[in-house]
Design a protein around this motif. Structure first.
Motif, PDB file in Angstrom:
ATOM      1  N   UNK A   1     -62.121   3.452  59.611  1.00  0.00           N
ATOM      2  CA  UNK A   1     -61.695   3.550  61.009  1.00  0.00           C
ATOM      3  C   UNK A   1     -62.210   4.861  61.593  1.00  0.00           C
ATOM      4  N   UNK A   2     -61.934   5.100  62.862  1.00  0.00           N
ATOM      5  CA  UNK A   2     -62.518   6.272  63.516  1.00  0.00           C
ATOM      6  C   UNK A   2     -61.934   7.585  63.016  1.00  0.00           C
ATOM      7  N   UNK A   3     -60.852   7.538  62.284  1.00  0.00           N
ATOM      8  CA  UNK A   3     -60.309   8.746  61.657  1.00  0.00           C
ATOM      9  C   UNK A   3     -60.941   9.016  60.293  1.00  0.00           C
ATOM     10  N   UNK A   4     -61.724   8.071  59.795  1.00  0.00           N
ATOM     11  CA  UNK A   4     -62.387   8.258  58.504  1.00  0.00           C
ATOM     12  C   UNK A   4     -61.653   7.696  57.310  1.00  0.00           C
ATOM     13  N   UNK A  12     -65.851  13.240  57.001  1.00  0.00           N
ATOM     14  CA  UNK A  12     -66.234  13.943  58.218  1.00  0.00           C
ATOM     15  C   UNK A  12     -67.029  13.085  59.188  1.00  0.00           C
ATOM     16  N   UNK A  13     -67.768  12.121  58.655  1.00  0.00           N
ATOM     17  CA  UNK A  13     -68.534  11.223  59.508  1.00  0.00           C
ATOM     18  C   UNK A  13     -68.538   9.819  58.922  1.00  0.00           C
ATOM     19  N   UNK A  14     -68.517   8.827  59.813  1.00  0.00           N
ATOM     20  CA  UNK A  14     -68.572   7.420  59.429  1.00  0.00           C
ATOM     21  C   UNK A  14     -69.758   6.789  60.159  1.00  0.00           C
ATOM     22  N   UNK A  15     -70.629   6.130  59.404  1.00  0.00           N
ATOM     23  CA  UNK A  15     -71.786   5.455  59.970  1.00  0.00           C
ATOM     24  C   UNK A  15     -71.662   3.971  59.674  1.00  0.00           C
ATOM     25  N   UNK A  16     -71.675   3.154  60.695  1.00  0.00           N
ATOM     26  CA  UNK A  16     -71.530   1.715  60.502  1.00  0.00           C
ATOM     27  C   UNK A  16     -72.920   1.071  60.386  1.00  0.00           C
ATOM     28  N   UNK A  17     -73.141   0.361  59.296  1.00  0.00           N
ATOM     29  CA  UNK A  17     -74.367  -0.402  59.077  1.00  0.00           C
ATOM     30  C   UNK A  17     -73.968  -1.871  59.085  1.00  0.00           C
ATOM     31  N   UNK A  18     -74.022  -2.488  60.253  1.00  0.00           N
ATOM     32  CA  UNK A  18     -73.544  -3.862  60.398  1.00  0.00           C
ATOM     33  C   UNK A  18     -74.411  -4.829  59.612  1.00  0.00           C
TER      34      UNK A  18
END
Length: 224
Positions: A163-166, A214-220
């Motif tokens: 989620x956007x909080x990691x 610290x960062x989330x990258x979405x690879x759909x």
């Protein structure tokens, strides 16, 4: 509003600098953050120390990173497999340094790094070439070797959902080193297949809390 989602994998690599130590999750191809590794290659940071379970397969992912010339040293448990020919060639040519660490010891050292421990004692490897010159101690009649924590500047891991909080949850065996690597790094970048709304991940199913990410990258479309 706290939002740790980063638009692209390459943008997330802005934190990687020459000479950094980078933890990379995965057990072979299971749980390997391939898209993050590709972005790290494009980032073209030099003299990296990579910590991972193995030294790559074929010419993709971790193996391709080694081939790029960005890596000075690799710390791993299984450097040689039937398709680890890129590592083999680099090592035989003296172009990469290797530190072999038994798999359980590797996990324990990373976990110690994330837990703030000064060191750990393990019986694994006692009396072998792998532990020559290391401090030893006998405890309750068992011989142990002192091993120091592994910490990193950056961790690249792969999870199933975030989620956007990691907050992260994993898919089966793809979990492997991800949680302990996230804790042992100054800056953790997580590749996920899907970013979900806050609260959609049951708190009981959160394996890596967002405080470690610290960062989330979405690879759909990428299976976890």
């Amino acid at each position: 509003m706290l939002n740790k989602v980063t638009a692209t994998a390459l943008e997330a690599m802005r934190h990687v600098k020459d000479g950094d130590t980078v933890l990379i999750g995965g057990f072979g191809l299971a749980g390997q953050p391939a898209e993050l590794i590709d972005a790290l290659i494009e980032r073209n940071a030099k003299e990296l120390t990579i910590v991972s379970n193995n030294a790559g397969n074929g010419e993709t992912g971790l193996a391709l990173l080694l081939k790029s010339g960005c890596v000075r040293k690799i710390i791993c448990s299984f450097p040689r497999q039937h398709d680890s020919y890129i590592f083999d060639a680099l090592y035989r040519a003296g172009e990469i340094e290797l530190e072999v660490v038994p798999q359980g010891t590797l996990a324990a050292r990373i976990q110690a790094g994330g837990s703030g421990l000064g060191a750990v004692y393990t019986p694994t490897g006692y009396g072998t070439l792998l532990t020559e010159g290391k401090e030893t101690r006998t405890i309750d009649g068992v011989d142990y070797v002192l091993e120091y924590p592994i910490k990193a500047d950056v961790a690249l891991i792969k999870a199933y959902k975030g989620d956007r909080w990691g907050n992260l949850t994993y898919r089966k065996a793809a979990r492997n080193f991800g949680p302990i690597m996230a804790a042992a790094s100054k800056h953790t970048i997580a590749q996920v297949s899907e970013v979900v709304s806050l609260g959609e991940i049951d708190p009981e199913h959160v394996v890596t809390p967002g405080i470690f990410v610290h960062e989330v990258v979405c690879i759909e479309g990428e299976a976890a």
